[in-house]
Design a protein around this motif. Structure first.
Motif, PDB file in Angstrom:
ATOM      1  N   VAL A 274       0.863  -1.172   0.000  1.00 30.61           N
ATOM      2  CA  VAL A 274       0.000   0.000   0.000  1.00 30.61           C
ATOM      3  C   VAL A 274       0.901   1.224   0.000  1.00 30.61           C
ATOM      4  CG1 VAL A 274      -1.883  -1.159   1.225  1.00 30.61           C
ATOM      5  CG2 VAL A 274      -0.206   0.175   2.521  1.00 30.61           C
ATOM      6  N   CYS A 275       0.458   2.285  -0.608  1.00 33.21           N
ATOM      7  CA  CYS A 275       1.207   3.539  -0.628  1.00 33.21           C
ATOM      8  C   CYS A 275       0.725   4.393   0.541  1.00 33.21           C
ATOM      9  CB  CYS A 275       0.992   4.271  -1.950  1.00 33.21           C
ATOM     10  SG  CYS A 275       1.981   5.772  -2.120  1.00 33.21           S
ATOM     11  N   SER A 276       1.661   4.818   1.377  1.00 32.80           N
ATOM     12  CA  SER A 276       1.298   5.518   2.611  1.00 32.80           C
ATOM     13  C   SER A 276       2.104   6.792   2.776  1.00 32.80           C
ATOM     14  CB  SER A 276       1.545   4.596   3.817  1.00 32.80           C
ATOM     15  OG  SER A 276       1.363   5.280   5.035  1.00 32.80           O
ATOM     16  N   ALA A 277       1.442   7.826   3.262  1.00 36.24           N
ATOM     17  CA  ALA A 277       2.149   9.054   3.619  1.00 36.24           C
ATOM     18  C   ALA A 277       2.841   8.913   4.969  1.00 36.24           C
ATOM     19  CB  ALA A 277       1.179  10.233   3.654  1.00 36.24           C
ATOM     20  N   ARG A 278       2.470   7.877   5.746  1.00 30.75           N
ATOM     21  CA  ARG A 278       3.074   7.635   7.056  1.00 30.75           C
ATOM     22  C   ARG A 278       4.047   6.464   6.996  1.00 30.75           C
ATOM     23  NH1 ARG A 278       0.594   5.653  11.042  1.00 30.75           N
ATOM     24  NH2 ARG A 278      -1.148   4.698   9.934  1.00 30.75           N
ATOM     25  N   TYR A 279       5.043   6.503   7.858  1.00 32.65           N
ATOM     26  CA  TYR A 279       6.005   5.412   8.000  1.00 32.65           C
ATOM     27  C   TYR A 279       5.361   4.313   8.844  1.00 32.65           C
ATOM     28  CZ  TYR A 279      10.302   2.957   9.359  1.00 32.65           C
ATOM     29  OH  TYR A 279      11.276   1.993   9.582  1.00 32.65           O
ATOM     30  N   VAL A 280       5.162   3.136   8.244  1.00 31.58           N
ATOM     31  CA  VAL A 280       4.518   2.017   8.929  1.00 31.58           C
ATOM     32  C   VAL A 280       5.365   0.767   8.706  1.00 31.58           C
ATOM     33  CG1 VAL A 280       2.486   0.530   9.052  1.00 31.58           C
ATOM     34  CG2 VAL A 280       2.204   2.984   8.626  1.00 31.58           C
ATOM     35  N   GLU A 281       5.764   0.106   9.779  1.00 29.32           N
ATOM     36  CA  GLU A 281       6.500  -1.153   9.678  1.00 29.32           C
ATOM     37  C   GLU A 281       5.507  -2.304   9.775  1.00 29.32           C
ATOM     38  OE1 GLU A 281       9.475  -1.148  12.710  1.00 29.32           O
ATOM     39  OE2 GLU A 281      10.742   0.326  11.673  1.00 29.32           O
ATOM     40  N   ALA A 282       5.365  -3.083   8.695  1.00 29.08           N
ATOM     41  CA  ALA A 282       4.447  -4.221   8.727  1.00 29.08           C
ATOM     42  C   ALA A 282       4.891  -5.249   9.756  1.00 29.08           C
ATOM     43  CB  ALA A 282       4.355  -4.858   7.344  1.00 29.08           C
ATOM     44  N   SER A 283       6.209  -5.375   9.959  1.00 28.14           N
ATOM     45  CA  SER A 283       6.793  -6.176  11.035  1.00 28.14           C
ATOM     46  C   SER A 283       7.846  -5.318  11.708  1.00 28.14           C
ATOM     47  CB  SER A 283       7.427  -7.456  10.490  1.00 28.14           C
ATOM     48  OG  SER A 283       6.464  -8.291   9.895  1.00 28.14           O
ATOM     49  N   PRO A 284       8.026  -5.428  13.028  1.00 31.55           N
ATOM     50  CA  PRO A 284       9.012  -4.604  13.716  1.00 31.55           C
ATOM     51  C   PRO A 284      10.403  -4.731  13.099  1.00 31.55           C
ATOM     52  CG  PRO A 284       7.625  -5.741  15.309  1.00 31.55           C
ATOM     53  CD  PRO A 284       7.279  -6.302  13.962  1.00 31.55           C
ATOM     54  N   PHE A 285      11.023  -3.592  12.877  1.00 28.70           N
ATOM     55  CA  PHE A 285      12.368  -3.478  12.316  1.00 28.70           C
ATOM     56  C   PHE A 285      12.446  -3.921  10.848  1.00 28.70           C
ATOM     57  CE2 PHE A 285      13.800  -2.311  16.382  1.00 28.70           C
ATOM     58  CZ  PHE A 285      15.097  -1.843  16.281  1.00 28.70           C
ATOM     59  N   ILE A 286      11.319  -4.172  10.210  1.00 30.51           N
ATOM     60  CA  ILE A 286      11.286  -4.410   8.764  1.00 30.51           C
ATOM     61  C   ILE A 286      10.627  -3.173   8.159  1.00 30.51           C
ATOM     62  CG2 ILE A 286      10.577  -5.905   6.889  1.00 30.51           C
ATOM     63  CD1 ILE A 286      12.495  -7.210   8.878  1.00 30.51           C
ATOM     64  N   PRO A 287      11.400  -2.266   7.578  1.00 32.02           N
ATOM     65  CA  PRO A 287      10.855  -0.954   7.211  1.00 32.02           C
ATOM     66  C   PRO A 287       9.999  -1.000   5.956  1.00 32.02           C
ATOM     67  CG  PRO A 287      13.102  -1.145   6.438  1.00 32.02           C
ATOM     68  CD  PRO A 287      12.828  -2.397   7.228  1.00 32.02           C
ATOM     69  N   PRO A 288       9.123  -0.014   5.790  1.00 28.72           N
ATOM     70  CA  PRO A 288       8.512   0.196   4.484  1.00 28.72           C
ATOM     71  C   PRO A 288       9.580   0.729   3.536  1.00 28.72           C
ATOM     72  CG  PRO A 288       7.987   2.030   5.911  1.00 28.72           C
ATOM     73  CD  PRO A 288       8.737   1.030   6.755  1.00 28.72           C
ATOM     74  N   TYR A 289       9.366   0.565   2.264  1.00 27.42           N
ATOM     75  CA  TYR A 289      10.350   1.007   1.280  1.00 27.42           C
ATOM     76  C   TYR A 289       9.944   2.343   0.669  1.00 27.42           C
ATOM     77  CZ  TYR A 289      12.038  -3.790   1.668  1.00 27.42           C
ATOM     78  OH  TYR A 289      12.535  -4.978   2.146  1.00 27.42           O
ATOM     79  N   PRO A 290      10.900   3.054   0.099  1.00 22.81           N
ATOM     80  CA  PRO A 290      10.547   4.338  -0.530  1.00 22.81           C
ATOM     81  C   PRO A 290       9.570   4.124  -1.687  1.00 22.81           C
ATOM     82  CG  PRO A 290      12.939   4.086  -0.297  1.00 22.81           C
ATOM     83  CD  PRO A 290      12.343   2.751  -0.010  1.00 22.81           C
ATOM     84  N   ALA A 291       8.608   5.012  -1.799  1.00 24.22           N
ATOM     85  CA  ALA A 291       7.652   4.974  -2.902  1.00 24.22           C
ATOM     86  C   ALA A 291       8.213   5.716  -4.107  1.00 24.22           C
ATOM     87  CB  ALA A 291       6.330   5.590  -2.465  1.00 24.22           C
ATOM     88  N   ALA A 292       7.523   5.607  -5.225  1.00 23.03           N
ATOM     89  CA  ALA A 292       7.911   6.350  -6.431  1.00 23.03           C
ATOM     90  C   ALA A 292       7.431   7.792  -6.367  1.00 23.03           C
ATOM     91  CB  ALA A 292       7.355   5.662  -7.673  1.00 23.03           C
ATOM     92  N   ILE A 293       6.723   8.135  -5.293  1.00 24.69           N
ATOM     93  CA  ILE A 293       6.279   9.504  -5.032  1.00 24.69           C
ATOM     94  C   ILE A 293       7.163  10.083  -3.943  1.00 24.69           C
ATOM     95  CG2 ILE A 293       4.355  10.925  -4.233  1.00 24.69           C
ATOM     96  CD1 ILE A 293       2.465   8.740  -5.232  1.00 24.69           C
ATOM     97  N   PRO A 294       7.750  11.253  -4.127  1.00 24.40           N
ATOM     98  CA  PRO A 294       8.646  11.816  -3.106  1.00 24.40           C
ATOM     99  C   PRO A 294       7.977  11.918  -1.741  1.00 24.40           C
ATOM    100  CG  PRO A 294       8.789  13.086  -5.135  1.00 24.40           C
ATOM    101  CD  PRO A 294       7.647  12.121  -5.317  1.00 24.40           C
ATOM    102  N   GLY A 295       8.700  11.501  -0.689  1.00 27.54           N
ATOM    103  CA  GLY A 295       8.203  11.627   0.669  1.00 27.54           C
ATOM    104  C   GLY A 295       7.208  10.582   1.096  1.00 27.54           C
TER     105      GLY A 295
END
Length: 506
Positions: A274-295
């Motif tokens: 999912v594309c999110s404006a917020r930083y959300v870790e689906a699992s702890p310490f496994i980060p979301p990745y940068p989107a193709a949209i800045p920020g």
């Protein structure tokens, strides 16, 4: 001549495609060059000649101009999207020092530096010590520094494949923020290289000066050099705009810019994003990745060797790939009680590195058609589990799905997916969603569209939608809740015993 077209170059795992789109997202031309010359010098290793990636890019571009010479002078901008996590070491002249280590490589290194006692204590308290050690063992830089110190000493820049291709096109050591997915000291929350105090600099031995300059997606990174123009046929001086990784561009190319739509990628690695404006870790310490949209971020759950299972199945059961869809129709929904857990390759967490694949529920009625259907159902169950984890962790609700990748070409597979998720599944108007996402970045970067909202509205659309079948939905709900969700926890101790007894997986 009016420069009104966009060239997207998509360097995937199996091929490189040069794709020409117009401002409405219509695919005007395409040329594909297969990548079938990967090397495995030792079991588990996976490499490719780095220059070979560049030569395939050049061949793909020249193929477009041969078939559509009238389009060449109409190219307004170029954007590159590439497979994630593939690394290239280059010297001061930009020449590769060794073959690229691809994202499929499984070599590990136990000779890694120790992080400070303070960080170790923090990891232990958070229960993620194993995850951090996994990160260190998997880091290609750790292995190269330990096993090929001469190569590491001569490394001027340590690049992802996207950064290497951008250097060959522009002569600049730059890369997109949106392409930074790998075992590197990147701060996924800040969307920049990590601060000097971050544990990643201790965990992965990379000096900051060895890394490229990062710039956001949809930013003009430079112009096509004369040398690159001679090799590719792209007119010299054409603007190159940063895009993002192939999965990030796929999300954008599917027309998704919000967190209420999930994007399924049925590729070699199957994912839900999912594309999110917020930083959300689906699992702890496994980060979301940068989107193709800045920020922005792509909250993602991966199933390694996802739709690769279809290739595995066809090879091992002696079936032509073109016959798989017909085989799918020979088994009923639920595969007469046959269930498959699709962990053909282990993960980091949920599942962990001890995980293996499993098929349960065999009876004398089951055929290879049931096994194949169970494989696709198991993959859909795993992705549904990932969706639910994203929803819980992010406090959001996914109300519909978009499907991309090779597996999305099967209508039966998409109907199966809609039934398992109990959600409508839409297929974008073009198969080349990753390339289209890169073209959207290019369009916004040069002002062909004023922003991402108008660009996605103009350049993306739905071809068809698959609605859940009520009868199948109820069957899948019961199998998912009462059987599939319990499999991993029940089998995990057995997987750990297998690893302890046999040493596989390490």
């Amino acid at each position: 001549m009016n420069r009104d077209l966009l060239l997207a170059i998509d360097n995937g795992t199996q091929s490189v495609r040069a794709l020409v789109f117009d401002a409405n997202g219509t695919l005007a031309a395409k040329y594909r060059v297969l990548l079938d010359d990967y090397q495995s010098p030792q079991p588990g290793w996976h490499e490719h000649d780095a220059v070979g990636f560049w030569e395939a890019l050049c061949d793909a571009c020249r193929g477009v101009w041969r078939e559509h010479p009238e389009l060449r002078e109409r190219i307004a901008a170029v954007a590159v999207t590439a497979q994630r996590g593939t690394v290239v070491n280059v010297d001061e002249t930009g020449a590769p020092l060794r073959p690229a280590i691809t994202w499929l490589d499984q070599r590990k290194c136990d000779d890694f530096p120790s992080v400070s006692p303070l960080w170790r204590a923090a990891f232990a308290a958070a229960g993620v010590t194993g995850t951090i050690r996994y990160f260190q063992r998997e880091a290609e830089a750790t292995w190269i520094r330990s096993q090929q110190p001469g190569i590491w000493k001569r490394t001027h820049k340590y690049l992802l494949l996207s950064g290497y291709l951008l250097y060959r096109l522009t002569g600049r050591f730059v890369d997109s923020v949106g392409s930074q997915v790998g075992y590197i000291p990147f701060d996924y929350k800040a969307l920049s290289w990590a601060k000097p105090s971050d544990w990643k600099w201790q965990a992965v031995p990379i000096d900051p000066e060895r890394l490229p300059e990062l710039i956001p997606p949809a930013t003009i990174a430079g112009e096509i050099t004369a040398a690159a123009a001679n090799a590719t046929g792209i007119p010299a001086g054409t603007r190159l705009v940063t895009a993002a990784s192939d999965k990030a561009c796929e999300v954008l190319g599917a027309g998704v810019t919000s967190n209420d739509i999930g994007v399924l990628s049925y590729g070699t690695t199957a994912t839900i994003n999912v594309c999110s404006a917020r930083y959300v870790e689906a699992s702890p310490f496994i980060p979301p990745y940068p989107a193709a949209i800045p920020g922005a971020y792509n909250v993602e759950v991966q199933i390694f060797r996802g739709y690769w299972m279809a290739t595995w199945f066809a090879r091992e059961f002696g079936i032509d790939l073109g016959d798989l869809d017909e085989l799918l129709a020979r088994a009923p929904a639920g595969s007469n009680g046959l269930l498959l857990q699709p962990y053909w390759s282990p993960g980091i967490k949920n599942p962990g590195p001890e995980a293996k694949g499993a098929i349960v529920g065999f009876g004398d009625v089951h055929t290879r058609a049931h096994i194949y259907r169970a494989a696709l159902e198991g993959l859909a169950y795993a992705l549904r589990e990932g969706k639910e984890r994203i929803e819980r962790r992010g406090g959001l609700r996914v109300t519909s799905l978009r499907a991309c990748g090779g597996g999305s070409q099967s209508e039966r597979a998409l109907q199966l997916t809609a039934d398992v998720f109990d959600l409508p599944v839409a297929r974008p108007h073009v198969y080349e969603a990753s390339g289209l996402g890169a073209a959207i970045d290019a369009a916004v970067g040069i002002g062909l569209h004023r922003d991402f909202e108008s660009a996605t509205r103009s350049m993306t659309r739905i071809a068809e939608t698959f609605e859940p079948d009520p009868k199948n939905r109820r069957l899948y709900d019961d199998l998912y809740a009462q059987v599939y969700r319990r499999l991993y926890s029940r089998l995990r101790p057995l997987y750990e015993a297998i690893a302890r007894i046999t040493g596989y997986p390490r």
